[in-house]
Design a protein around this motif. Structure first.
Motif, PDB file in Angstrom:
ATOM      1  N   VAL A 144      43.149  35.464  39.151  1.00 24.10           N
ATOM      2  CA  VAL A 144      42.426  36.638  39.790  1.00 24.10           C
ATOM      3  C   VAL A 144      41.838  37.591  38.605  1.00 24.10           C
ATOM      4  O   VAL A 144      42.517  37.924  37.774  1.00 24.10           O
ATOM      5  CB  VAL A 144      43.406  37.284  40.478  1.00 24.10           C
ATOM      6  N   GLY A 145      40.426  37.688  39.045  1.00 25.41           N
ATOM      7  CA  GLY A 145      39.803  38.577  37.967  1.00 25.41           C
ATOM      8  C   GLY A 145      38.134  38.513  38.085  1.00 25.41           C
ATOM      9  O   GLY A 145      37.533  38.129  38.906  1.00 25.41           O
ATOM     10  N   GLY A 146      37.503  39.186  36.815  1.00 23.81           N
ATOM     11  CA  GLY A 146      36.223  39.052  36.835  1.00 23.81           C
ATOM     12  C   GLY A 146      35.753  38.882  35.371  1.00 23.81           C
ATOM     13  O   GLY A 146      34.416  38.910  35.233  1.00 23.81           O
ATOM     14  N   THR A 147      36.433  38.183  34.596  1.00 17.15           N
ATOM     15  CA  THR A 147      35.814  37.731  33.047  1.00 17.15           C
ATOM     16  C   THR A 147      35.359  36.592  33.612  1.00 17.15           C
ATOM     17  O   THR A 147      35.973  35.560  33.371  1.00 17.15           O
ATOM     18  CB  THR A 147      37.068  37.970  32.144  1.00 17.15           C
ATOM     19  N   MET A 148      34.093  36.270  33.705  1.00 12.16           N
ATOM     20  CA  MET A 148      33.507  35.194  34.033  1.00 12.16           C
ATOM     21  C   MET A 148      33.286  34.151  32.912  1.00 12.16           C
ATOM     22  O   MET A 148      33.299  32.883  33.195  1.00 12.16           O
ATOM     23  CB  MET A 148      31.959  35.533  34.726  1.00 12.16           C
ATOM     24  N   LEU A 149      33.175  34.661  31.609  1.00  8.76           N
ATOM     25  CA  LEU A 149      33.156  33.742  30.450  1.00  8.76           C
ATOM     26  C   LEU A 149      34.546  32.893  30.407  1.00  8.76           C
ATOM     27  O   LEU A 149      34.535  31.668  30.298  1.00  8.76           O
ATOM     28  CB  LEU A 149      33.006  34.442  29.247  1.00  8.76           C
ATOM     29  N   TYR A 150      35.712  33.670  30.805  1.00  5.74           N
ATOM     30  CA  TYR A 150      36.898  33.015  30.886  1.00  5.74           C
ATOM     31  C   TYR A 150      36.712  32.022  32.073  1.00  5.74           C
ATOM     32  O   TYR A 150      37.315  30.808  32.003  1.00  5.74           O
ATOM     33  CB  TYR A 150      38.093  34.121  31.209  1.00  5.74           C
TER      34      TYR A 150
END
Length: 309
Positions: A100-106
């Motif tokens: 869950v999250g929003g760090t799109m590079l990851y």
């Protein structure tokens, strides 16, 4: 029939309600939450990163939080390594890993695999930072546009961290970052993705403002004040470049007024949300849901049932 995925990704722009939805889903299924957030990996950065509270973490197991001191770095490769290990452990317990999250590079690295990129080089980074101090980051963005137009086109001229990394990669390898990223090592994970995509940006902008003011009321500036007071941190560290923290640091060190700080932080957060949604729309296999629809929790639960059984 395709095999069940190893993990499910729940991605979305900042302030769209990802964490609340994840907790609601965990009430219905045996879920453990794996954070995919580049700010939540740092200890002492709780309010500004919207890190889950102690009560939430006691209710549902959370992973990949508080991994590093803010003076340290944490790379995409380290995230993929750690997330892959945690996903296997959660699966081994017979539970569903919900990333869950929003760090799109990851997210891209976890979904598509890692590019063959060189490790950070302190000497090269120092030279680029010194050049930026003299000429400004827009000038370095223009330099990047000459050697790697594809990467420059997707980065704003103020994104110092990623401009620096792209120039560093080019100096170390002689190859544009965009080309190296196209040579990714395939991911070993089977993943399914749910993308929370708000259809109305005005509603998201209002939620961003409401949440930011709640962070301020909860003591966000005191949190950053403690980081500044340590004396061993600087606004150039990856941890302090996080949206909100960067603007708070400038305010607390006298560069801006409170009003300027608040306006800059909100603007940066809205820009982040816009970039996150652009990333999400580039994932054609993602299952899109409206985070502001009252029916979304039930829809997400049914979707998970279809995806993982």
């Amino acid at each position: 029939m395709d095999p069940a995925p190893d993990a499910l990704l729940l991605l979305g722009p900042t302030a769209c309600g990802k964490s609340a939805l994840a907790l609601a889903l965990a009430c219905e299924r045996p879920i453990e939450i794996v954070s995919i957030d580049s700010a939540q990996v740092y200890r002492g950065m709780n309010i500004g990163s919207a890190k889950p509270s102690a009560a939430e973490r006691a209710t549902v197991p959370h992973h990949l939080l508080d991994l590093r001191d803010p003076a340290e770095t944490y790379s995409v490769a380290e995230f993929v390594r750690d997330a892959t290990a945690v996903i296997a452990q959660v699966r081994g317990r017979g539970r569903l890993p919900l990333v869950v999250g929003g760090t799109m590079l990851y997210a891209r690295a976890l979904r598509s695999g890692l590019s063959d990129l060189p490790p950070a080089d302190a000497q090269v980074r120092g030279r680029i930072a010194a050049h930026a101090a003299r000429a400004g980051w827009p000038a370095l963005h223009a330099e990047l546009a000459r050697v790697d137009p594809a990467t420059a086109a997707r980065l704003p001229a103020t994104d110092s961290q990623r401009i620096q990394r792209a120039l560093e990669v080019f100096e170390l390898t002689g190859t544009p970052l965009s080309l190296l990223q196209g040579r990714a090592q395939p991911s070993r994970l089977r993943l399914a993705t749910i993308a929370l995509l708000p259809p109305d940006r005005r509603t998201l902008a209002a939620r961003i403002e409401t949440r930011f003011d709640a962070m301020l009321a909860a003591g966000f500036l005191d949190e950053v004040r403690a980081l500044v007071a340590r004396g061993d941190l600087s606004p150039e560290l990856p941890s302090q470049r996080s949206v909100g923290y960067r603007q708070a640091w400038a305010h607390l060190t006298g560069a801006t007024t409170f009003g300027q700080f608040r306006a800059a932080a909100l603007q940066a957060t809205r820009q982040l949300a816009k970039r996150q949604m652009t990333w999400l729309r580039s994932m054609p296999d993602a299952n899109a849901l409206d985070p502001f629809d009252a029916a979304t929790p039930a829809q997400a639960a049914r979707l998970i049932g279809r995806l993982v059984g």
